[in-house]
Design an enzyme around this catalytic site. Structure first.
Site, PDB file in Angstrom:
ATOM      1  N   TYR A 159      61.563  71.167  60.290  1.00 10.10           N
ATOM      2  CA  TYR A 159      61.698  69.982  61.172  1.00 10.10           C
ATOM      3  C   TYR A 159      62.048  70.471  62.634  1.00 10.10           C
ATOM      4  CZ  TYR A 159      66.323  71.041  59.142  1.00 10.10           C
ATOM      5  OH  TYR A 159      67.328  71.810  58.372  1.00 10.10           O
TER       6      TYR A 159
ATOM      7  N   CYS B 117      62.728  76.477  54.482  1.00 12.86           N
ATOM      8  CA  CYS B 117      63.406  75.341  55.135  1.00 12.86           C
ATOM      9  C   CYS B 117      63.938  75.574  56.503  1.00 12.86           C
ATOM     10  CB  CYS B 117      64.634  74.580  54.012  1.00 12.86           C
ATOM     11  SG  CYS B 117      65.017  72.831  54.589  1.00 12.86           S
TER      12      CYS B 117
ATOM     13  N   TYR C 156      67.982  63.926  56.724  1.00 13.44           N
ATOM     14  CA  TYR C 156      69.016  65.070  56.696  1.00 13.44           C
ATOM     15  C   TYR C 156      68.836  65.690  55.086  1.00 13.44           C
ATOM     16  CZ  TYR C 156      70.530  64.204  61.278  1.00 13.44           C
ATOM     17  OH  TYR C 156      70.513  63.907  62.498  1.00 13.44           O
ATOM     18  N   SER C 157      68.502  66.980  54.927  1.00 16.53           N
ATOM     19  CA  SER C 157      68.517  67.494  53.685  1.00 16.53           C
ATOM     20  C   SER C 157      69.842  67.443  52.929  1.00 16.53           C
ATOM     21  CB  SER C 157      68.184  68.900  53.762  1.00 16.53           C
ATOM     22  OG  SER C 157      67.006  69.167  54.272  1.00 16.53           O
TER      23      SER C 157
ATOM     24  N   GLU D  66      59.802  72.269  53.770  1.00 16.62           N
ATOM     25  CA  GLU D  66      60.411  71.256  54.724  1.00 16.62           C
ATOM     26  C   GLU D  66      61.046  71.760  55.757  1.00 16.62           C
ATOM     27  OE1 GLU D  66      61.538  67.855  52.564  1.00 16.62           O
ATOM     28  OE2 GLU D  66      63.506  68.452  52.856  1.00 16.62           O
TER      29      GLU D  66
HETATM   30  P1  FAD Z   1      67.170  62.971  69.051  1.00 23.63           P
HETATM   31  O1  FAD Z   1      68.304  62.093  70.040  1.00 23.63           O
HETATM   32  O2  FAD Z   1      66.328  62.281  68.147  1.00 23.63           O
HETATM   33  O3  FAD Z   1      66.561  63.935  69.958  1.00 23.63           O
HETATM   34  C1  FAD Z   1      65.190  64.555  69.558  1.00 23.63           C
HETATM   35  C2  FAD Z   1      64.407  64.754  70.531  1.00 23.63           C
HETATM   36  O4  FAD Z   1      64.788  65.208  71.677  1.00 23.63           O
HETATM   37  C3  FAD Z   1      63.006  65.350  70.159  1.00 23.63           C
HETATM   38  O5  FAD Z   1      62.365  64.281  69.502  1.00 23.63           O
HETATM   39  C4  FAD Z   1      62.513  65.740  71.480  1.00 23.63           C
HETATM   40  O6  FAD Z   1      61.793  64.628  71.963  1.00 23.63           O
HETATM   41  C5  FAD Z   1      63.716  65.954  72.178  1.00 23.63           C
HETATM   42  N1  FAD Z   1      64.085  67.376  72.272  1.00 23.63           N
HETATM   43  C6  FAD Z   1      64.632  67.947  71.459  1.00 23.63           C
HETATM   44  N2  FAD Z   1      64.658  69.353  71.895  1.00 23.63           N
HETATM   45  C7  FAD Z   1      64.396  69.540  72.849  1.00 23.63           C
HETATM   46  C8  FAD Z   1      64.303  70.403  74.104  1.00 23.63           C
HETATM   47  N3  FAD Z   1      64.729  71.765  73.550  1.00 23.63           N
HETATM   48  N4  FAD Z   1      63.655  70.249  75.055  1.00 23.63           N
HETATM   49  C9  FAD Z   1      63.362  68.949  75.443  1.00 23.63           C
HETATM   50  N5  FAD Z   1      63.423  67.921  74.692  1.00 23.63           N
HETATM   51  C10 FAD Z   1      63.979  67.986  73.377  1.00 23.63           C
HETATM   52  N6  FAD Z   1      68.873  68.454  60.804  1.00 23.63           N
HETATM   53  C11 FAD Z   1      70.226  69.126  60.424  1.00 23.63           C
HETATM   54  O7  FAD Z   1      70.954  69.349  61.237  1.00 23.63           O
HETATM   55  N7  FAD Z   1      70.351  69.455  59.050  1.00 23.63           N
HETATM   56  C12 FAD Z   1      69.541  68.976  58.089  1.00 23.63           C
HETATM   57  O8  FAD Z   1      69.779  69.223  57.126  1.00 23.63           O
HETATM   58  C13 FAD Z   1      68.399  68.335  58.518  1.00 23.63           C
HETATM   59  N8  FAD Z   1      67.305  68.128  57.494  1.00 23.63           N
HETATM   60  C14 FAD Z   1      66.133  67.338  57.770  1.00 23.63           C
HETATM   61  C15 FAD Z   1      65.216  67.127  56.841  1.00 23.63           C
HETATM   62  C16 FAD Z   1      64.237  66.544  57.019  1.00 23.63           C
HETATM   63  C17 FAD Z   1      62.909  66.009  56.012  1.00 23.63           C
HETATM   64  C18 FAD Z   1      63.858  66.381  58.450  1.00 23.63           C
HETATM   65  C19 FAD Z   1      62.567  65.635  58.891  1.00 23.63           C
HETATM   66  C20 FAD Z   1      64.686  66.604  59.625  1.00 23.63           C
HETATM   67  C21 FAD Z   1      65.902  67.201  59.162  1.00 23.63           C
HETATM   68  N9  FAD Z   1      66.829  67.377  60.090  1.00 23.63           N
HETATM   69  C22 FAD Z   1      68.029  67.993  59.948  1.00 23.63           C
HETATM   70  C23 FAD Z   1      66.534  67.158  61.549  1.00 23.63           C
HETATM   71  C24 FAD Z   1      67.146  65.692  61.938  1.00 23.63           C
HETATM   72  O9  FAD Z   1      66.476  64.614  60.870  1.00 23.63           O
HETATM   73  C25 FAD Z   1      67.129  65.311  63.363  1.00 23.63           C
HETATM   74  O10 FAD Z   1      65.900  65.580  63.709  1.00 23.63           O
HETATM   75  C26 FAD Z   1      68.053  66.344  64.416  1.00 23.63           C
HETATM   76  O11 FAD Z   1      69.362  66.013  63.902  1.00 23.63           O
HETATM   77  C27 FAD Z   1      67.991  65.613  65.617  1.00 23.63           C
HETATM   78  O12 FAD Z   1      68.277  64.185  65.758  1.00 23.63           O
HETATM   79  P2  FAD Z   1      69.059  63.611  66.991  1.00 23.63           P
HETATM   80  O13 FAD Z   1      69.251  62.110  66.697  1.00 23.63           O
HETATM   81  O14 FAD Z   1      70.427  64.332  67.097  1.00 23.63           O
HETATM   82  O15 FAD Z   1      68.096  63.814  68.110  1.00 23.63           O
END
Ligand code: FAD
Ligand code: A2P
Length: 369
Positions: free
Chosen positions: A369, A327, A148-149, A367
């Site tokens: 994601y 971003c 997360y940023s 950046e």
């Molecule tokens: P997960 O449970 O990991 O689910 C994600 C997975 O669900 C995906 O990989 C995909 O397989 C599946 N999926 C997603 N959407 C769909 C769809 N529509 N249909 C079907 N499958 C789907 N997030 C923020 O909120 N704020 C930030 O500031 C932020 N900064 C980031 C900075 C960086 C450098 C990076 C790499 C990512 C950042 N993110 C940010 C994103 C964050 O890291 C997570 O990826 C995001 O919160 C989702 O994680 P999760 O565990 O909730 O979802």
């Protein structure tokens, strides 16, 4: 008649002349050669004085003070103070919604206490941290970390230098008629003050601000992509933060912000205050996709706003003091690229040549994601 010694002396006296003529010929031809090389290369752009990004050194684990001493670029930026095997357990200080009534989804501002970290978990604006959600995955293994940023400056929201804040959107999507909640984003949106959270990092050197106080900062953000921008803007315009950081920003900061609805605009009150306090230094352009339409009658995205401002934007980009930060949604990258291509064309520039140059010069920061 000349004596033998006169002849030798006369001959020696000519040596500097001969060397001079030789070196002149050599310089003349090598200059021609280098001019030829430049002339045969495509005219890249009007980007000037491209500087090479220096290799960062390993970071110390002390808080990087703001300093006027000239140091190697990014040398004191901390990285990986905490890794997944030995994360820091931070305490949640606050967790509140950033959205107004009628907004879509869930986006929260979450702050963690870092004061008990040893070594101290310090960071700078533009970095990210890792969060390891509690529980296990479908294979019974602990969940992997998500990045997360960081949305706060190094001094934290309370300016005491021992907190870190995030801006998190809960991931939700429909699958086979069922609503799926993202693991980590749901965990983060649900945590309560006092809860302990496993934190890693900090990581990232892509989104760092330049040191120069007269730099211009163009920011292109969608949704939570505003997180690092919020930190930059606080560093530039928040009174107590400015007292702490002694960084007297004198350039222009231009934020393009994309949100689905007005009620989804993030940190809006702060941004409006900066507009009032710093009208010469801050410009704020919104694209509210589900309330406004672009010229083709489609949803208004930030790339449409970029096109509307092509001339002014490219005047800024031609200034070597200008940095551009992108971003948020990965999906916006092709749209931004297309808009920049058109905008560049209007100025007689070629974006596909210009962008790598900006990147090489450390002025194009992405950046997504
Ligand atoms: P997960 O449970 O990991 O689910 C994600 C997975 O669900 C995906 O990989 C995909 O397989 C599946 N999926 C997603 N959407 C769909 C769809 N529509 N249909 C079907 N499958 C789907 N997030 C923020 O909120 N704020 C930030 O500031 C932020 N900064 C980031 C900075 C960086 C450098 C990076 C790499 C990512 C950042 N993110 C940010 C994103 C964050 O890291 C997570 O990826 C995001 O919160 C989702 O994680 P999760 O565990 O909730 O979802
Ligand atoms: P929309 O969802 O209306 O299509 P959030 O993260 O809060 O949903 O905000 C993301 C913003 O970015 C929304 O306004 C969203 O519009 C917009 N968006 C979605 N896809 C793109 C894209 N490809 N390029 C630029 N903006 C996009």
């Amino acid at each position: 008649m000349y004596s033998q010694s006169t002849v030798i002396a006369g001959g020696l006296a000519h040596i500097p002349v001969v060397i001079g003529v030789f070196s002149f010929i050599q310089k003349y031809f090598s200059k021609r050669a280098s001019n030829f090389q430049q002339d045969t290369e495509p005219k890249k752009s009007q980007v000037k004085n491209i500087e090479k990004k220096s290799d960062p050194k390993p970071a110390p684990t002390t808080i990087p003070a703001d300093t006027t001493v000239v140091k190697k670029k990014h040398a004191d930026v901390p990285v990986n103070i905490y890794r997944p095997k030995t994360p820091y357990e931070g305490t949640v200080i606050e967790n509140y919604s950033l959205l107004k009534e009628g907004a879509i989804g869930r986006v929260n501002h979450i702050t963690f206490d870092l004061k008990d970290s040893d070594p101290f978990l310090n960071y700078v604006e533009g970095q990210s941290i890792g969060i390891m959600p509690a529980g296990v995955d479908s294979n019974g293994k602990p969940h992997k970390l998500r990045l997360y940023s960081i949305a706060s400056t190094r001094h934290g929201d309370d300016f005491n230098g021992n907190t870190v804040s995030l801006c998190v959107r809960q991931l939700q999507y429909e699958k086979d008629g069922e609503t799926i909640n993202g693991v980590c984003s749901t965990y983060l949106c649900d945590i309560k003050p006092g809860d302990k959270v496993k934190i890693t990092g900090p990581v990232g050197k892509e989104m760092l601000l330049p040191d120069e106080e007269d730099a211009n900062i163009v920011m292109l953000a969608t949704g939570t992509g505003i997180a690092p921008m919020r930190a930059y803007l606080r560093r530039m315009f928040e009174a107590t933060e400015k007292e702490k950081n002694k960084w007297n920003f004198k350039g222009k900061a231009w934020l393009f912000m994309g949100a689905p609805k007005s009620a989804n605009l993030l940190y809006e009150e702060d941004l409006q205050r900066y507009l009032i306090d710093y009208p010469e230094n801050f410009k704020y352009t919104k694209a509210i996709s589900r309330e406004e339409q672009n010229s083709k009658g489609g949803r208004m995205y930030i790339q449409d706003r970029v096109l509307e401002s092509a001339n002014e934007l490219f005047n800024m980009i031609e200034d070597e003091k200008t940095h551009i930060y992108l971003c948020g949604l990965k999906g916006m990258e092709p749209g931004i690229d297309e808009a920049m291509t058109k905008a560049a064309e209007e100025k007689g520039l070629n974006w596909s040549e210009l962008r790598p140059q900006l990147k090489k010069a450390g002025r194009w920061h992405v950046e997504t994601y």
